[in-house]
Design an enzyme around this catalytic site. Structure first.
Site, PDB file in Angstrom:
ATOM      1  N   ARG A   1      12.847 -65.856 -45.334  1.00 33.73           N
ATOM      2  CA  ARG A   1      11.904 -66.815 -45.915  1.00 33.73           C
ATOM      3  C   ARG A   1      12.136 -68.239 -45.445  1.00 33.73           C
ATOM      4  O   ARG A   1      11.255 -69.072 -45.499  1.00 33.73           O
ATOM      5  CB  ARG A   1      12.011 -66.803 -47.442  1.00 33.73           C
ATOM      6  CG  ARG A   1      11.705 -65.474 -48.077  1.00 33.73           C
ATOM      7  CD  ARG A   1      12.111 -65.472 -49.532  1.00 33.73           C
ATOM      8  NE  ARG A   1      13.566 -65.688 -49.623  1.00 33.73           N
ATOM      9  CZ  ARG A   1      14.206 -66.087 -50.712  1.00 33.73           C
ATOM     10  NH1 ARG A   1      13.541 -66.322 -51.820  1.00 33.73           N
ATOM     11  NH2 ARG A   1      15.511 -66.253 -50.700  1.00 33.73           N
TER      12      ARG A   1
ATOM     13  N   GLU B   1      22.422 -77.485 -50.494  1.00 34.53           N
ATOM     14  CA  GLU B   1      22.592 -78.673 -51.317  1.00 34.53           C
ATOM     15  C   GLU B   1      22.848 -79.842 -50.385  1.00 34.53           C
ATOM     16  O   GLU B   1      23.830 -79.842 -49.643  1.00 34.53           O
ATOM     17  CB  GLU B   1      23.771 -78.500 -52.267  1.00 34.53           C
ATOM     18  CG  GLU B   1      23.548 -77.442 -53.314  1.00 34.53           C
ATOM     19  CD  GLU B   1      24.770 -77.207 -54.183  1.00 34.53           C
ATOM     20  OE1 GLU B   1      25.898 -77.578 -53.785  1.00 34.53           O
ATOM     21  OE2 GLU B   1      24.593 -76.627 -55.262  1.00 34.53           O
TER      22      GLU B   1
ATOM     23  N   ASP C   1      16.875 -94.486 -52.153  1.00 40.91           N
ATOM     24  CA  ASP C   1      16.651 -93.544 -51.056  1.00 40.91           C
ATOM     25  C   ASP C   1      15.598 -94.129 -50.128  1.00 40.91           C
ATOM     26  O   ASP C   1      14.603 -94.695 -50.588  1.00 40.91           O
ATOM     27  CB  ASP C   1      16.139 -92.196 -51.576  1.00 40.91           C
ATOM     28  CG  ASP C   1      17.228 -91.337 -52.181  1.00 40.91           C
ATOM     29  OD1 ASP C   1      18.389 -91.769 -52.213  1.00 40.91           O
ATOM     30  OD2 ASP C   1      16.914 -90.227 -52.615  1.00 40.91           O
TER      31      ASP C   1
ATOM     32  N   HIS D   1      22.213-102.490 -37.932  1.00 36.89           N
ATOM     33  CA  HIS D   1      21.928-103.263 -39.137  1.00 36.89           C
ATOM     34  C   HIS D   1      23.075-103.193 -40.145  1.00 36.89           C
ATOM     35  O   HIS D   1      23.811-102.219 -40.179  1.00 36.89           O
ATOM     36  CB  HIS D   1      20.669-102.732 -39.826  1.00 36.89           C
ATOM     37  CG  HIS D   1      19.466-102.717 -38.943  1.00 36.89           C
ATOM     38  ND1 HIS D   1      18.500-101.738 -39.045  1.00 36.89           N
ATOM     39  CD2 HIS D   1      19.059-103.534 -37.943  1.00 36.89           C
ATOM     40  CE1 HIS D   1      17.544-101.964 -38.151  1.00 36.89           C
ATOM     41  NE2 HIS D   1      17.859-103.040 -37.472  1.00 36.89           N
TER      42      HIS D   1
ATOM     43  N   LYS E   1      26.130 -95.779 -47.037  1.00 38.84           N
ATOM     44  CA  LYS E   1      24.958 -94.939 -46.791  1.00 38.84           C
ATOM     45  C   LYS E   1      25.374 -93.487 -46.572  1.00 38.84           C
ATOM     46  O   LYS E   1      26.426 -93.217 -46.003  1.00 38.84           O
ATOM     47  CB  LYS E   1      24.203 -95.413 -45.542  1.00 38.84           C
ATOM     48  CG  LYS E   1      23.643 -96.808 -45.657  1.00 38.84           C
ATOM     49  CD  LYS E   1      22.992 -97.251 -44.357  1.00 38.84           C
ATOM     50  CE  LYS E   1      22.454 -98.663 -44.491  1.00 38.84           C
ATOM     51  NZ  LYS E   1      21.906 -99.144 -43.224  1.00 38.84           N
TER      52      LYS E   1
ATOM     53  N   TYR F   1      18.032 -91.607 -45.871  1.00 39.55           N
ATOM     54  CA  TYR F   1      19.361 -92.073 -46.265  1.00 39.55           C
ATOM     55  C   TYR F   1      19.374 -92.626 -47.675  1.00 39.55           C
ATOM     56  O   TYR F   1      18.409 -93.185 -48.159  1.00 39.55           O
ATOM     57  CB  TYR F   1      19.936 -93.078 -45.285  1.00 39.55           C
ATOM     58  CG  TYR F   1      19.097 -94.286 -44.955  1.00 39.55           C
ATOM     59  CD1 TYR F   1      19.435 -95.536 -45.451  1.00 39.55           C
ATOM     60  CD2 TYR F   1      17.995 -94.192 -44.117  1.00 39.55           C
ATOM     61  CE1 TYR F   1      18.690 -96.654 -45.131  1.00 39.55           C
ATOM     62  CE2 TYR F   1      17.253 -95.299 -43.784  1.00 39.55           C
ATOM     63  CZ  TYR F   1      17.601 -96.537 -44.299  1.00 39.55           C
ATOM     64  OH  TYR F   1      16.857 -97.645 -43.981  1.00 39.55           O
TER      65      TYR F   1
ATOM     66  N   ASP G   1      14.835-106.142 -33.772  1.00 39.71           N
ATOM     67  CA  ASP G   1      16.000-105.573 -33.089  1.00 39.71           C
ATOM     68  C   ASP G   1      16.133-106.092 -31.661  1.00 39.71           C
ATOM     69  O   ASP G   1      17.246-106.273 -31.164  1.00 39.71           O
ATOM     70  CB  ASP G   1      15.942-104.044 -33.113  1.00 39.71           C
ATOM     71  CG  ASP G   1      16.231-103.474 -34.496  1.00 39.71           C
ATOM     72  OD1 ASP G   1      16.732-104.219 -35.363  1.00 39.71           O
ATOM     73  OD2 ASP G   1      15.956-102.286 -34.706  1.00 39.71           O
TER      74      ASP G   1
END
Length: 179
Positions: A23, A28, A47, A62, A72, A132, A170
């Site tokens: 399937r 987790e 998040d 960053h 993070k 993240y 950037d």
């Protein structure tokens, strides 16, 4: 979950146990108790998700400063990126060094990056989705960045300079030596 230490103290690769059948799969992606036992008891409060259309997009390097620094937990849910964490902790024996890991929808690896690091990634497959968790809120007045290809860090990127796609911010990021 398997927690793999890297060559830089505090940066950890997390390999989840994936259960697959005809399937699909289940795993987790975060368990506070497991995380607290093996990495940190970070209290994640935000998040984020980023989508990149093309291979060669580079985001970073960053960071946030002072009380707004962020730890993070990063992962890829679609596609593939090269993720990089650069140690900016003054006095650290690995100051200026980096960890690089391939994160993808197929390997399902995650990377924990503690506070005090610059973070960036290069997109290796089109249509990549990067997620993240952060343990502190985004604070635009306390953000900073270094140039993605700064010679001080010497990051070996998995994309050629000719294929790199940067945001205006950037592209204008300073070199570390100007600090």
């Amino acid at each position: 979950m398997n927690f793999v230490k890297t060559g830089i103290e505090g940066v950890v690769i997390i390999e989840p146990r994936v259960f697959e059948d005809e399937r699909g799969y289940f795993y987790e992606s975060f368990r506070k108790d497991e995380f607290a036992r093996n990495v940190t008891d970070a209290d994640f409060v935000q998040d984020n998700e980023s989508y990149s259309k093309e291979r060669g997009v580079v985001r970073g390097l960053h960071f946030q400063t002072g009380e707004w620094a962020q730890a993070k937990l990063v992962r890829v849910v679609k596609g593939m990126v090269q993720d990089v964490a650069v140690d900016l902790r003054e006095g650290s024996p690995t100051f200026g060094k980096y960890v690089s890991v391939i994160l993808s929808e197929s390997n399902k690896k995650m990377l924990y990056i503690p506070r005090g690091f610059a973070h960036g990634y290069a997109v290796l497959q089109p249509d990549s989705v990067f997620q993240y968790k952060c343990d502190n809120y985004y604070a635009p007045d306390h953000q900073g960045g270094w140039r993605w290809n700064d010679p001080f860090f010497g990051i070996k990127w998995e994309v050629e300079p000719s294929e790199v796609i940067l945001s205006a911010k950037d592209a204008a990021a300073p070199l570390f030596e100007t600090r």
